[in-house]
Scaffold this active site. Sequence first.
Site, PDB file in Angstrom:
ATOM      1  N   ARG A   1       1.135  -1.221  -0.061  1.00  0.00           N
ATOM      2  CA  ARG A   1      -0.166  -0.377  -0.156  1.00  0.00           C
ATOM      3  C   ARG A   1       0.527   1.350   0.058  1.00  0.00           C
ATOM      4  NH1 ARG A   1      -0.843   4.884   2.097  1.00  0.00           N
ATOM      5  NH2 ARG A   1       0.077   3.790   3.908  1.00  0.00           N
ATOM      6  N   ASP A   2       1.224   1.777   0.797  1.00  0.00           N
ATOM      7  CA  ASP A   2       2.211   2.949   1.137  1.00  0.00           C
ATOM      8  C   ASP A   2       3.673   2.875   0.573  1.00  0.00           C
ATOM      9  OD1 ASP A   2       3.165   5.123   2.324  1.00  0.00           O
ATOM     10  OD2 ASP A   2       3.704   4.712   3.979  1.00  0.00           O
TER      11      ASP A   2
ATOM     12  N   HIS B   1       4.404   4.397  12.573  1.00  0.00           N
ATOM     13  CA  HIS B   1       5.374   4.013  11.211  1.00  0.00           C
ATOM     14  C   HIS B   1       6.066   5.236  11.156  1.00  0.00           C
ATOM     15  CE1 HIS B   1       3.041   3.992   6.986  1.00  0.00           C
ATOM     16  NE2 HIS B   1       3.447   5.299   7.272  1.00  0.00           N
TER      17      HIS B   1
ATOM     18  N   ASN C   1       9.501   3.967   3.417  1.00  0.00           N
ATOM     19  CA  ASN C   1       9.609   3.824   5.440  1.00  0.00           C
ATOM     20  C   ASN C   1      10.277   3.408   5.252  1.00  0.00           C
ATOM     21  OD1 ASN C   1       6.145   3.757   5.569  1.00  0.00           O
ATOM     22  ND2 ASN C   1       6.291   3.420   2.979  1.00  0.00           N
TER      23      ASN C   1
ATOM     24  N   HIS D   1       9.274   6.780   8.826  1.00  0.00           N
ATOM     25  CA  HIS D   1       9.991   7.049   7.555  1.00  0.00           C
ATOM     26  C   HIS D   1      10.840   7.510   7.660  1.00  0.00           C
ATOM     27  CE1 HIS D   1       6.389   7.318   4.512  1.00  0.00           C
ATOM     28  NE2 HIS D   1       5.676   6.770   5.595  1.00  0.00           N
TER      29      HIS D   1
ATOM     30  N   CYS E   1       6.214  10.558  -0.045  1.00  0.00           N
ATOM     31  CA  CYS E   1       4.816  10.920   0.739  1.00  0.00           C
ATOM     32  C   CYS E   1       5.476  12.291  -0.411  1.00  0.00           C
ATOM     33  CB  CYS E   1       4.980  11.485   2.386  1.00  0.00           C
ATOM     34  SG  CYS E   1       3.872  12.738   2.547  1.00  0.00           S
TER      35      CYS E   1
END
Lengths: 325, 325
Positions: free
Chosen positions: B26-27, B221, B263, B223, B254
Amino acid sequence: MTALHTSRVAALFPPGRLTLREVGLRDGLQLVRRFPDTDAKRQWLMHEHAAGVRVFEIGSFLPARGFPQFADVGDMVAAVKALPGARAAALTLNERGAEDALRTGVDEMIFVLSATEGHSQANTRRSRGEALALLARIAAMRDAAGPDAPVLTAGIAMAFGCSIEGEVDAGEVLRLAEACARAGADVIALADTVGYAGPREVAALASALPRSVGDIPLAMHFHDTRGLAIANAAAALNEGVRILDGSLGGLGGCPFAPGATGNVVFEDLVFLCETMGFDTGINIEALADARRIVARAMPDETLYGALARSGLPKTAAWRVSRVPA
Amino acid sequence: MTALHTSRVAALFPPGRLTLREVGLRDGLQLVRRFPDTDAKRQWLMHEHAAGVRVFEIGSFLPARGFPQFADVGDMVAAVKALPGARAAALTLNERGAEDALRTGVDEMIFVLSATEGHSQANTRRSRGEALALLARIAAMRDAAGPDAPVLTAGIAMAFGCSIEGEVDAGEVLRLAEACARAGADVIALADTVGYAGPREVAALASALPRSVGDIPLAMHFHDTRGLAIANAAAALNEGVRILDGSLGGLGGCPFAPGATGNVVFEDLVFLCETMGFDTGINIEALADARRIVARAMPDETLYGALARSGLPKTAAWRVSRVPA
């Protein structure tokens, strides 16, 4: 070791004050195919100094034929000493090197021994016991040189794991550190030479060391081989370690860790320290100038680092850690 | 939220047990120019599952025209559910998405709101208050779906600093987390969306959160924008956070952090956890197979990671942290 010398150690490494040692000019050049000439090294040094860096490991007192990249170590010591507030450290691995070190007036002599017998023999053809005896003889040379003699640091390589022997017993590292202190070391440094350490072992050794060696300044030297160097530095800081090494762009590696990336990236280490509330006095953005010089002087080397890629956060909040309400 | 649902949350996230969520599907695909087709995604998933990964964020319940990379989210939920012990999480950002989520039987719906008003408006054209009201409506849909409904996670973006508003007050994050819990969130996740966090802020927020939200499971979460993601993960683990996200090769980024890496690298995160004494059940070397699939499916993407470059230490000592004598 005299009381006057002890106060010199405390003056260079005041308890509680953070020292970030830029080791790129030594550890970063240990294995490179092409190395900068003395002028380029001076430029590198001066730009880092202009950014606020004050402690530099700049070479090794070794025969120039084996290590041509350090043939100018005397000139580099002089270059550091010409910069206001700057201090020079250099590897000093034997008595002949110590003679040279004392002659140049280097501020810190770094002697290295191995946590394991296997690495000690492979790296120096010397047992750990012989290395300790050599350390004691260098300490005697330091003492004979008077109270202004360089600080003598004992660096223990492979302190968190050894690529030759595998696991390293933490208790043995503590005993070796104690033996180094007894032999006359002013500073004890633990090196994760091949990047085996995790933050839990770092915290455990950092918190146990003062029980073995008293209030001698402790340094740690991390390699980012497996991506944990910054986490290890954070763990060391949390446990009171106040001397940390890094190299610009993460330059450097280890012949016993093939394919490994080098030292913890200096720029990222500075950023970590600032977010943790330490005033490093270093302007991270200004380090980019030094980075450009290194990139030009060593085009074959990969320069690492997240800060160099992404820049600082937009906010100044990272400078002072916030405590939630 | 019913008692039965509460026990479902505890079954998925048992207190004290570590959950590593692989968010690459996903990310990691949020911004890519080319994305793998469903078959390649399934291969990626199956290879990570074979390596021991069990929790996957696999898409977003959003209109397929805006996010074609997630058009197959239903198929991906089915693919995860076909794998023994595997669980699927997906972004669920509005009521229409929640309807789809409930229909597919996804295990975890992740709703995202912003720590700051500025990012909330820029990212969703919605105030934080409106986002909280929407979260409450999704929670009501979850409750109406019965005790086997998915777990509802509230993710707070920009929780450690905002690229639009700058500094983020930690007290405000705590109040927002509390409001999310009151609105019916089962899990609270804090995201360092643009890589502004340092380990000290992470530790401070992680230790303060339980006072605001009680014993709700906490996720973080990170990064790796500025190289501190692994250090931040270590700080979170030290403070009891037991749900952490990462993506294979550090995929993802992002739109508000241009040039930023993605990430935290999943492989390196697993290694960190193992060195800290957690049994992740994940075979780090087997993750290399999944990495090859991703590299083939997305040749334009840079894959990061230290473990992938250097391999595991020769010794098994890193699996169990050693405590010095």
